[in-house]
Design an enzyme around this catalytic site. Sequence first.
Site, PDB file in Angstrom:
ATOM      1  N   ASN A 157       7.831  -7.219 -29.691  1.00 12.40           N
ATOM      2  CA  ASN A 157       9.261  -7.594 -29.823  1.00 12.40           C
ATOM      3  C   ASN A 157       9.502  -8.615 -30.941  1.00 12.40           C
ATOM      4  O   ASN A 157      10.604  -8.692 -31.487  1.00 12.40           O
ATOM      5  CB  ASN A 157       9.845  -8.069 -28.487  1.00 12.40           C
ATOM      6  CG  ASN A 157       9.209  -9.326 -27.959  1.00 12.40           C
ATOM      7  OD1 ASN A 157       8.100  -9.694 -28.357  1.00 12.40           O
ATOM      8  ND2 ASN A 157       9.886 -10.003 -27.056  1.00 12.40           N
ATOM      9  N   ALA A 182       0.365  -5.776 -31.358  1.00 10.49           N
ATOM     10  CA  ALA A 182       0.769  -4.643 -30.514  1.00 10.49           C
ATOM     11  C   ALA A 182       0.635  -3.346 -31.298  1.00 10.49           C
ATOM     12  O   ALA A 182       0.854  -3.322 -32.508  1.00 10.49           O
ATOM     13  CB  ALA A 182       2.224  -4.838 -30.086  1.00 10.49           C
ATOM     14  N   SER A 235       3.642  -9.385 -21.119  1.00 12.58           N
ATOM     15  CA  SER A 235       4.125  -9.319 -19.731  1.00 12.58           C
ATOM     16  C   SER A 235       3.249 -10.158 -18.801  1.00 12.58           C
ATOM     17  O   SER A 235       2.059 -10.373 -19.059  1.00 12.58           O
ATOM     18  CB  SER A 235       4.119  -7.869 -19.253  1.00 12.58           C
ATOM     19  OG  SER A 235       2.788  -7.436 -19.053  1.00 12.58           O
ATOM     20  N   GLU A 256       2.274 -16.891 -22.661  1.00 12.06           N
ATOM     21  CA  GLU A 256       3.738 -16.900 -22.788  1.00 12.06           C
ATOM     22  C   GLU A 256       4.186 -15.561 -22.236  1.00 12.06           C
ATOM     23  O   GLU A 256       4.075 -14.539 -22.904  1.00 12.06           O
ATOM     24  CB  GLU A 256       4.075 -17.095 -24.273  1.00 12.06           C
ATOM     25  CG  GLU A 256       5.435 -17.686 -24.490  1.00 12.06           C
ATOM     26  CD  GLU A 256       6.439 -16.600 -24.759  1.00 12.06           C
ATOM     27  OE1 GLU A 256       7.029 -16.112 -23.758  1.00 12.06           O
ATOM     28  OE2 GLU A 256       6.634 -16.248 -25.919  1.00 12.06           O
ATOM     29  N   LEU A 257       4.626 -15.579 -20.974  1.00  8.68           N
ATOM     30  CA  LEU A 257       4.791 -14.332 -20.225  1.00  8.68           C
ATOM     31  C   LEU A 257       6.263 -14.007 -19.972  1.00  8.68           C
ATOM     32  O   LEU A 257       7.139 -14.467 -20.685  1.00  8.68           O
ATOM     33  CB  LEU A 257       3.981 -14.434 -18.923  1.00  8.68           C
ATOM     34  CG  LEU A 257       2.499 -14.825 -19.123  1.00  8.68           C
ATOM     35  CD1 LEU A 257       1.779 -15.013 -17.804  1.00  8.68           C
ATOM     36  CD2 LEU A 257       1.773 -13.797 -19.986  1.00  8.68           C
ATOM     37  N   CYS A 290      11.827 -12.342 -24.299  1.00  9.09           N
ATOM     38  CA  CYS A 290      11.524 -12.864 -22.964  1.00  9.09           C
ATOM     39  C   CYS A 290      12.422 -14.043 -22.601  1.00  9.09           C
ATOM     40  O   CYS A 290      12.407 -14.478 -21.459  1.00  9.09           O
ATOM     41  CB  CYS A 290      10.047 -13.192 -22.821  1.00  9.09           C
ATOM     42  SG  CYS A 290       9.441 -14.186 -24.140  1.00  9.09           S
ATOM     43  N   GLU A 387      12.684  -8.129 -14.940  1.00  8.07           N
ATOM     44  CA  GLU A 387      13.012  -8.520 -16.310  1.00  8.07           C
ATOM     45  C   GLU A 387      13.600  -7.276 -16.986  1.00  8.07           C
ATOM     46  O   GLU A 387      12.913  -6.262 -17.142  1.00  8.07           O
ATOM     47  CB  GLU A 387      11.744  -8.990 -17.025  1.00  8.07           C
ATOM     48  CG  GLU A 387      12.034  -9.509 -18.409  1.00  8.07           C
ATOM     49  CD  GLU A 387      10.801 -10.119 -19.092  1.00  8.07           C
ATOM     50  OE1 GLU A 387       9.676  -9.756 -18.743  1.00  8.07           O
ATOM     51  OE2 GLU A 387      11.002 -10.961 -19.991  1.00  8.07           O
TER      52      GLU A 387
HETATM   53  C1  SIN Z   1       9.706 -13.844 -27.095  1.00  9.85           C
HETATM   54  O1  SIN Z   1      10.570 -13.110 -26.675  1.00  9.85           O
HETATM   55  O2  SIN Z   1       8.513 -13.640 -26.795  1.00  9.85           O
HETATM   56  C2  SIN Z   1       9.976 -15.015 -28.007  1.00  9.85           C
HETATM   57  C3  SIN Z   1      11.393 -15.273 -28.241  1.00  9.85           C
HETATM   58  C4  SIN Z   1      11.660 -16.468 -29.124  1.00  9.85           C
HETATM   59  O3  SIN Z   1      10.759 -17.091 -29.694  1.00  9.85           O
HETATM   60  O4  SIN Z   1      12.819 -16.805 -29.221  1.00  9.85           O
END
Ligand code: SIN
Length: 485
Positions: A157, A182, A235, A256-257, A290, A387
């Site tokens: 993402n 990814a 995830s 960082e999930l 996320c 989510e």
């Molecule tokens: C993420 O969605 O993993 C990061 C989003 C962000 O850094 O703003």
Amino acid sequence: MKLNNNDILQTRAYIDGQWVSDSNHKTFDVINPVDDSFITEVADLGKVATREAIDAANKAFIDWKSKTATERSEFLRKWFDLQIEHVKDLAKILTLEQGKPLTEAEGEIRYGASFVEWFAEEAKRVYGDVIPGHTRDKRIITLKQPIGVVAAITPWNFPNAMITRKVAPALAAGCTIVVKPAKNTPLSALALAYLAEKAGIPKGVFNVVTSSDSRAVGGELTSNPIVRKLSFTGSTQVGKILIKQCADTVKKVSMELGGNAPFIVFEDADIDKAVEGVIISKYRNAGQTCVCTNRIFVHESVQIEFTAKLAKAIQKLKVGNGLEEGVEIGPMIDHQALEFVEDLVKDAVQKGAELVYGGARNNKGINFYNPTLLCNLDTSMKIYKEEIFGPIAPVFSFKTEKEVIQMANDTEFGLASYFYGKDYAKIWRVAEALEYGMVGINTGLISTTLAPFGGIKESGYGREGSKYGLDDYLELKYLCIGGIE
Ligand code: SIN
């Protein structure tokens, strides 16, 4: 695709300063999510190549950690300058393989580069302490030293920024790194490797292993004893597996999930500003971040006004191919993601939700879903717990502060949260009561290099960016000096 510099589009992996293919010439396809069309094929590496990358990083560590912080900083600064110089090409590649609108992609490149610039400076500020000794003849000193070889597994993402947010602090601290991007978005990672090579970053310091076999590469990265730290963004489900795999060699781990961000609109909120905040926090990357707003809680006294204004704002969002002028909402990353979002909406509507706007695929391409607004939701619906990772805005209503805090915290996740209101006492109360690593107050945009990004509960641990972002790549050592008579 027309680029200013065609060499930036690399299709081989980058290991020990070499561009490498699989020994059996295995490749995998990179697909444009707009129409599932073929972009190019990329080297498909496995366990053996991953081990080679780890060994290269280990060899390079000896010299890299011995450089002065200023020397490492200069390499990072050059890398940053090149990223800014190539921002247009990097953004185009990102949009092509990921789908986000070009302006957003350019924003991500600048955001990504800002971590490199920031940590180029922070490299020079890795301070220790002098602590008063516990006996008269003793002095205590602390040192911070690079942890060693780092592995990073990064998501689709943010194919650029989630790499630089890990690589920059690692390199600044004196670590070397192996990145597994990814499989949907390897080209952005390879473009960064190409620019790192141009910046003169020594061979083996930054390696990119491209693969369609996450299990094989992830298995090696998490089990190889040379790797001393794993940083993962993705995830919660995969994060838990990786944590377990890292346990056998007791690696330091940053995770960082997933998130399930509440967005609360109190009765005294500026409604127009709150709507703006939802649009920013919900629809960035078509809802595929996320930190995206996941559940909107609106005080019953302002719900009609808020919903009407939000519906109007959502209708204006332009859906389409991110390379086209003015597009604000791109595709879902793939068909599976599209079906997941579709199922959430279907479930909510079947259980009595009101579909105010959207609620269907968009024929701009194969993986598009219309920005959608749902009302009259309750906690039995899947959308309350899951989510979403898509452009769906679900609005729940609440009566009291106590009730909304309970609902906001009623999740295993604890990444981002947002609320709008004016009463300063309530602002403090709510900010303190929300069980989240990050709280946006009267804003829907909280991501910046300058602040510590990260979650609590099952959203993970560790912080990225800010003055704290280096800590995850450093070991604290204590020296006890005796015999000082
Ligand atoms: C993420 O969605 O993993 C990061 C989003 C962000 O850094 O703003």
